[in-house]
Design a protein around this motif. Structure first.
Motif, PDB file in Angstrom:
ATOM      1  N   GLU A  12       0.823  -1.207   0.000  1.00 31.62           N
ATOM      2  CA  GLU A  12       0.000   0.000   0.000  1.00 31.62           C
ATOM      3  C   GLU A  12       0.855   1.254   0.000  1.00 31.62           C
ATOM      4  O   GLU A  12       0.437   2.300  -0.485  1.00 31.62           O
ATOM      5  CB  GLU A  12      -0.920  -0.023   1.225  1.00 31.62           C
ATOM      6  N   HIS A  13       2.052   1.143   0.575  1.00 33.02           N
ATOM      7  CA  HIS A  13       2.909   2.326   0.738  1.00 33.02           C
ATOM      8  C   HIS A  13       4.188   2.125  -0.069  1.00 33.02           C
ATOM      9  O   HIS A  13       5.099   1.397   0.347  1.00 33.02           O
ATOM     10  CB  HIS A  13       3.227   2.527   2.220  1.00 33.02           C
ATOM     11  N   THR A  14       4.247   2.735  -1.219  1.00 38.16           N
ATOM     12  CA  THR A  14       5.403   2.622  -2.106  1.00 38.16           C
ATOM     13  C   THR A  14       5.850   4.020  -2.526  1.00 38.16           C
ATOM     14  O   THR A  14       5.200   5.016  -2.205  1.00 38.16           O
ATOM     15  CB  THR A  14       5.049   1.806  -3.355  1.00 38.16           C
ATOM     16  N   GLY A  15       6.933   4.075  -3.236  1.00 36.92           N
ATOM     17  CA  GLY A  15       7.450   5.356  -3.712  1.00 36.92           C
ATOM     18  C   GLY A  15       8.944   5.396  -3.587  1.00 36.92           C
ATOM     19  O   GLY A  15       9.574   4.451  -3.100  1.00 36.92           O
ATOM     20  N   PRO A  16       9.556   6.484  -4.020  1.00 40.71           N
ATOM     21  CA  PRO A  16      11.011   6.595  -3.931  1.00 40.71           C
ATOM     22  C   PRO A  16      11.468   6.795  -2.494  1.00 40.71           C
ATOM     23  O   PRO A  16      10.737   7.330  -1.659  1.00 40.71           O
ATOM     24  CB  PRO A  16      11.315   7.831  -4.779  1.00 40.71           C
ATOM     25  N   LEU A  17      12.676   6.352  -2.219  1.00 40.95           N
ATOM     26  CA  LEU A  17      13.281   6.568  -0.913  1.00 40.95           C
ATOM     27  C   LEU A  17      13.676   8.035  -0.784  1.00 40.95           C
ATOM     28  O   LEU A  17      14.432   8.541  -1.605  1.00 40.95           O
ATOM     29  CB  LEU A  17      14.519   5.681  -0.754  1.00 40.95           C
ATOM     30  N   PRO A  18      13.172   8.751   0.223  1.00 44.35           N
ATOM     31  CA  PRO A  18      13.614  10.143   0.404  1.00 44.35           C
ATOM     32  C   PRO A  18      15.124  10.213   0.653  1.00 44.35           C
ATOM     33  O   PRO A  18      15.725   9.279   1.184  1.00 44.35           O
ATOM     34  CB  PRO A  18      12.827  10.598   1.635  1.00 44.35           C
ATOM     35  N   LYS A  19      15.709  11.316   0.294  1.00 41.23           N
ATOM     36  CA  LYS A  19      17.141  11.478   0.522  1.00 41.23           C
ATOM     37  C   LYS A  19      17.460  11.740   1.986  1.00 41.23           C
ATOM     38  O   LYS A  19      18.557  11.420   2.453  1.00 41.23           O
ATOM     39  CB  LYS A  19      17.681  12.611  -0.351  1.00 41.23           C
ATOM     40  N   GLU A  20      16.493  12.319   2.705  1.00 41.17           N
ATOM     41  CA  GLU A  20      16.748  12.621   4.106  1.00 41.17           C
ATOM     42  C   GLU A  20      15.441  12.638   4.885  1.00 41.17           C
ATOM     43  O   GLU A  20      14.352  12.708   4.313  1.00 41.17           O
ATOM     44  CB  GLU A  20      17.474  13.961   4.257  1.00 41.17           C
ATOM     45  N   ALA A  21      15.576  12.561   6.185  1.00 35.86           N
ATOM     46  CA  ALA A  21      14.434  12.600   7.091  1.00 35.86           C
ATOM     47  C   ALA A  21      14.903  13.164   8.421  1.00 35.86           C
ATOM     48  O   ALA A  21      16.107  13.242   8.696  1.00 35.86           O
ATOM     49  CB  ALA A  21      13.862  11.199   7.289  1.00 35.86           C
ATOM     50  N   ASP A  22      13.950  13.547   9.258  1.00 35.32           N
ATOM     51  CA  ASP A  22      14.308  13.937  10.621  1.00 35.32           C
ATOM     52  C   ASP A  22      14.525  12.699  11.494  1.00 35.32           C
ATOM     53  O   ASP A  22      15.398  12.691  12.354  1.00 35.32           O
ATOM     54  CB  ASP A  22      13.200  14.805  11.228  1.00 35.32           C
ATOM     55  N   VAL A  23      13.721  11.678  11.249  1.00 38.99           N
ATOM     56  CA  VAL A  23      13.826  10.428  11.995  1.00 38.99           C
ATOM     57  C   VAL A  23      13.527   9.276  11.046  1.00 38.99           C
ATOM     58  O   VAL A  23      12.536   9.326  10.309  1.00 38.99           O
ATOM     59  CB  VAL A  23      12.834  10.365  13.181  1.00 38.99           C
ATOM     60  N   VAL A  24      14.366   8.243  11.061  1.00 36.74           N
ATOM     61  CA  VAL A  24      14.077   7.004  10.340  1.00 36.74           C
ATOM     62  C   VAL A  24      13.662   5.959  11.363  1.00 36.74           C
ATOM     63  O   VAL A  24      14.334   5.773  12.387  1.00 36.74           O
ATOM     64  CB  VAL A  24      15.288   6.514   9.530  1.00 36.74           C
ATOM     65  N   ILE A  25      12.568   5.287  11.088  1.00 36.57           N
ATOM     66  CA  ILE A  25      12.045   4.244  11.968  1.00 36.57           C
ATOM     67  C   ILE A  25      12.153   2.908  11.245  1.00 36.57           C
ATOM     68  O   ILE A  25      11.627   2.759  10.135  1.00 36.57           O
ATOM     69  CB  ILE A  25      10.578   4.524  12.344  1.00 36.57           C
ATOM     70  N   ILE A  26      12.843   1.963  11.854  1.00 33.88           N
ATOM     71  CA  ILE A  26      13.007   0.634  11.268  1.00 33.88           C
ATOM     72  C   ILE A  26      11.960  -0.287  11.880  1.00 33.88           C
ATOM     73  O   ILE A  26      12.033  -0.644  13.054  1.00 33.88           O
ATOM     74  CB  ILE A  26      14.427   0.101  11.514  1.00 33.88           C
ATOM     75  N   GLY A  27      10.962  -0.640  11.088  1.00 31.50           N
ATOM     76  CA  GLY A  27       9.898  -1.522  11.547  1.00 31.50           C
ATOM     77  C   GLY A  27       8.528  -0.893  11.428  1.00 31.50           C
ATOM     78  O   GLY A  27       8.277   0.175  11.996  1.00 31.50           O
ATOM     79  N   GLY A  28       7.643  -1.550  10.685  1.00 29.69           N
ATOM     80  CA  GLY A  28       6.310  -1.022  10.439  1.00 29.69           C
ATOM     81  C   GLY A  28       5.235  -1.725  11.236  1.00 29.69           C
ATOM     82  O   GLY A  28       4.151  -2.011  10.713  1.00 29.69           O
ATOM     83  N   GLY A  29       5.506  -1.995  12.515  1.00 31.20           N
ATOM     84  CA  GLY A  29       4.497  -2.529  13.411  1.00 31.20           C
ATOM     85  C   GLY A  29       3.801  -1.406  14.161  1.00 31.20           C
ATOM     86  O   GLY A  29       3.969  -0.216  13.849  1.00 31.20           O
ATOM     87  N   ILE A  30       3.042  -1.761  15.188  1.00 30.71           N
ATOM     88  CA  ILE A  30       2.238  -0.780  15.914  1.00 30.71           C
ATOM     89  C   ILE A  30       3.096   0.327  16.516  1.00 30.71           C
ATOM     90  O   ILE A  30       2.719   1.510  16.471  1.00 30.71           O
ATOM     91  CB  ILE A  30       1.385  -1.477  17.004  1.00 30.71           C
ATOM     92  N   ILE A  31       4.281   0.005  17.033  1.00 30.84           N
ATOM     93  CA  ILE A  31       5.100   1.030  17.678  1.00 30.84           C
ATOM     94  C   ILE A  31       5.750   1.934  16.643  1.00 30.84           C
ATOM     95  O   ILE A  31       5.726   3.161  16.776  1.00 30.84           O
ATOM     96  CB  ILE A  31       6.142   0.375  18.599  1.00 30.84           C
ATOM     97  N   GLY A  32       6.311   1.349  15.586  1.00 30.69           N
ATOM     98  CA  GLY A  32       6.911   2.170  14.548  1.00 30.69           C
ATOM     99  C   GLY A  32       5.901   3.088  13.889  1.00 30.69           C
ATOM    100  O   GLY A  32       6.190   4.264  13.606  1.00 30.69           O
ATOM    101  N   ILE A  33       4.696   2.586  13.643  1.00 39.38           N
ATOM    102  CA  ILE A  33       3.673   3.385  12.972  1.00 39.38           C
ATOM    103  C   ILE A  33       3.166   4.508  13.869  1.00 39.38           C
ATOM    104  O   ILE A  33       3.003   5.654  13.426  1.00 39.38           O
ATOM    105  CB  ILE A  33       2.511   2.480  12.519  1.00 39.38           C
ATOM    106  N   THR A  34       2.914   4.218  15.143  1.00 38.67           N
ATOM    107  CA  THR A  34       2.431   5.290  16.010  1.00 38.67           C
ATOM    108  C   THR A  34       3.530   6.300  16.324  1.00 38.67           C
ATOM    109  O   THR A  34       3.247   7.493  16.466  1.00 38.67           O
ATOM    110  CB  THR A  34       1.821   4.721  17.304  1.00 38.67           C
ATOM    111  N   ALA A  35       4.788   5.850  16.405  1.00 36.40           N
ATOM    112  CA  ALA A  35       5.881   6.817  16.559  1.00 36.40           C
ATOM    113  C   ALA A  35       5.905   7.769  15.374  1.00 36.40           C
ATOM    114  O   ALA A  35       6.059   8.995  15.536  1.00 36.40           O
ATOM    115  CB  ALA A  35       7.217   6.091  16.692  1.00 36.40           C
ATOM    116  N   ALA A  36       5.735   7.245  14.159  1.00 34.43           N
ATOM    117  CA  ALA A  36       5.698   8.089  12.966  1.00 34.43           C
ATOM    118  C   ALA A  36       4.523   9.054  13.017  1.00 34.43           C
ATOM    119  O   ALA A  36       4.641  10.235  12.636  1.00 34.43           O
ATOM    120  CB  ALA A  36       5.619   7.217  11.718  1.00 34.43           C
ATOM    121  N   TYR A  37       3.384   8.560  13.471  1.00 36.37           N
ATOM    122  CA  TYR A  37       2.186   9.403  13.556  1.00 36.37           C
ATOM    123  C   TYR A  37       2.441  10.598  14.482  1.00 36.37           C
ATOM    124  O   TYR A  37       2.165  11.748  14.118  1.00 36.37           O
ATOM    125  CB  TYR A  37       1.016   8.559  14.071  1.00 36.37           C
ATOM    126  N   TYR A  38       2.984  10.329  15.672  1.00 40.55           N
ATOM    127  CA  TYR A  38       3.177  11.418  16.625  1.00 40.55           C
ATOM    128  C   TYR A  38       4.328  12.332  16.216  1.00 40.55           C
ATOM    129  O   TYR A  38       4.274  13.547  16.487  1.00 40.55           O
ATOM    130  CB  TYR A  38       3.385  10.845  18.030  1.00 40.55           C
TER     131      TYR A  38
END
Length: 446
Positions: A12-38
C-alpha cells in the motif's frame, strides 16, 4: 483474513526513498507506525522502513487485547496512557479500528491463581487502575453458560479490544496523512555513521540521511542491533492463534483462564489461544543468552516447549547471517515476512477446550489459524531507551504485550528522539540492565 494472507497483498505504501528525514524508523508494526504518527503531528519528517508489509508480523497476529490488567507495575502507567490514546486515535484517524471497551478477565481456577492476582492488584490499586477481584458467583453471572466452576477472577472493566489487522494499517494511513513517509518492501541493511554517531540508514534502495534512528523491528531487532555492535538478550517464541466462525454471544470481552484465552471479535467470532503456551526454536542466540534466562526458567521451568532448530531464515536460525554489510542482501531481504505455521495440535486443543467451556455453542468450527513470533526478553519487559550510540534509540522486546501498549510507546519514542516530555520513568526498560550488574527483576507471572 488480512493477517493470514497479508504476505500476498500488494504494498500500500510505495514510492522513492527520500534522501533525508528527521527520523528514520526501522519496523512497520504498531510502535513504529504510532511513533511516525506522533512525530508527523509535531511537524517533523519521519520515514518508516518496513522490509515486508505494514503489520505483517506480530502486530497483526496478536490477540487484539488492549490490557492494563496484569502489567508490570512500571508499565502500568504507560498502559493507562495507551488506553486514553487508543480512544483519541479512534476519533482522529477517521477509520474504524474495531475498538471496543469490553473488559478483560483473568479466571482463577484455584487459590494459587487467586493469590497471584491479589498480589498484583495490591500494587496496581495505588497506581489507579480500576481492576478488581470477582467471586466465583460473579464469574458465573459474567459468563452465563460457562461449564467450569472458577474460584474467582481478576477483572478490569476499562480494558479494551481492537482488530489488529484492521487497526495498524488504518493508523499507517493516518500517519501518511499527517506527513509521514512509509515504505513497504524496503529493508534497512545497516546504520550509516559519521564521526561516531548515527547519520542515517543504508537500505536496499539506497542511503537515507537522518540524525535519529529508532529500531522497532520486533523479532528482528536483536539481529540488526548485534550487527551494529549492540547486544541485547532478545529471543522470539512461536504462539499459535485461531479464529472461529461467527458464534452466539457468550461474552463480549476477553478472558484467560486454565490454559485458554478467548475474546469476542468484531465479525462475531472468537479469537482463541493457548494461554502461556510458547514454542522456542533452539538456535545460536538461545545458547548465547541462556544465562540471562535462568531466573525465568527457575520460576517457570515448564512454561515453554522447545524445538530443536528454527526454520531456514528465521532470526535465530542456524544458517542466518550474523554479520552483513551495506552492499549485499541481508537476512531482512531473504525473509520479508516472518510467517510461522500454526501448531495444528494446539489449534484443535483450544477449539475443543472452548467448545467444552461453553457447551451451548454446540460444534465450534475454526475459520482460520495462524502463528506469530513474539519478541521476548528475560525479565518479561521491553527495552525502551537510547542506545549507546548517539542518534540511535531502541523499542523492542514487547514480550507479547506490544499491541495494546503500542500507541503509548510510540508517543514516548516520538518525544524521546525530539526532546519532548516523556511523562514516565523509563529506568525499568533501560538497555544497560542486562550488562550493568543489576539483579534481574522479573515481571509479573500472571
Amino acid at each position: 483474513m488480512a493477517f493470514v494472507i497479508h504476505m500476498g497483498l500488494a504494498a500500500e505504501h510505495t514510492g522513492p526513498l527520500p534522501k533525508e528525514a528527521d527520523v528514520v524508523i526501522i519496523g512497520g508494526g504498531i510502535i513504529g507506525i504510532t511513533a511516525a504518527y506522533y512525530l508527523a503531528k509535531k511537524g517533523l519528517r519521519p520515514v518508516v522502513l518496513e522490509k515486508g508489509r505494514i503489520a505483517g508480523e506480530q502486530s497483526s497476529r496478536n490477540w487484539g487485547w488492549i490490557r492494563q490488567q496484569g502489567r508490570d507495575l512500571a508499565e502500568l502507567p504507560i498502559m493507562m496512557e495507551a488506553n486514553r490514546l487508543w480512544k483519541d486515535l479512534a476519533a482522529e484517524v477517521g477509520e474504524d479500528l474495531g475498538l471496543t471497551t469490553c473488559g478483560l478477565t483473568y479466571l482463577a481456577k484455584d487459590e494459587a491463581d487467586e493469590a497471584r492476582y491479589e498480589a498484583w492488584l495490591k500494587g496496581a490499586r495505588e497506581i489507579g487502575v480500576d481492576s478488581r477481584m470477582l467471586s466465583g458467583a460473579d464469574v458465573g453471572e459474567m459468563f452465563p453458560g460457562i461449564a467450569k466452576t472458577f474460584r474467582g477472577a481478576l477483572h478490569t472493566a476499562s480494558d479494551m479490544r481492537a482488530e489488529p489487522f484492521i487497526a495498524v494499517p488504518a493508523l499507517a494511513r493516518a500517519a501518511v496523512r499527517e506527513g509521514a513517509v512509509i515504505l513497504e518492501g524496503c529493508a534497512a541493511r545497516v546504520l550509516d555513521r559519521e564521526g561516531g554517531k548515527v547519520a542515517g540508514v543504508v537500505t536496499e534502495k539506497g542511503r537515507i540521511r537522518a540524525p535519529e534512528v529508532i529500531v522497532a523491528g520486533g523479532a528482528w531487532s536483536s539481529l540488526f542491533l548485534r550487527n551494529e555492535g549492540i547486544k541485547i538478550p532478545q529471543l522470539s517464541v512461536r504462539a499459535t492463534v485461531a479464529a472461529t466462525n461467527a458464534l452466539p454471544d457468550v461474552h463480549q470481552g476477553g478472558a484467560n483462564g486454565d490454559g485458554l484465552a478467548f475474546r469476542r471479535r468484531q465479525d462475531g467470532g472468537y479469537t482463541l489461544a493457548s494461554a502461556g503456551y510458547h514454542e522456542l526454536y533452539i538456535g545460536p542466540d538461545a545458547f548465547r543468552h541462556f544465562p540471562a534466562y535462568i531466573p525465568e526458567l527457575i520460576r517457570d521451568p515448564f512454561g515453554r516447549t522447545y524445538r530443536p532448530r528454527a526454520p531456514k531464515g528465521y532470526p535465530d536460525g542456524w544458517g542466518t547471517k550474523r554479520r552483513f554489510g551495506a552492499d549485499a542482501p541481508t537476512p531482512f531481504e531473504a525473509m520479508r515476512i516472518l510467517d510461522p505455521l500454526p501448531n495444528t495440535a494446539i489449534v484443535e486443543k483450544i477449539r475443543a477446550d472452548f467448545e467444552a467451556l461453553f457447551p451451548a455453542l454446540g460444534k465450534v468450527e475454526i475459520r482460520t489459524s495462524w502463528a506469530g513470533m513474539i519478541d521476548s526478553l528475560p525479565d518479561i519487559v521491553p527495552v525502551v531507551d537510547r542506545a549507546p550510540l548517539e542518534g540511535l534509540s531502541i523499542c523492542t522486546g514487547m514480550c507479547g504485550h506490544g499491541f495494546g501498549i503500542g500507541p503509548a510507546f510510540g508517543r514516548i519514542m516520538a518525544d524521546l528522539v525530539s526532546g519532548g516530555e516523556l511523562g514516565h520513568a523509563l529506568n525499568r526498560f533501560r538497555v544497560t540492565r542486562f550488562s550493568d550488574g543489576s539483579k534481574l527483576e522479573l515481571g509479573p507471572d500472571i
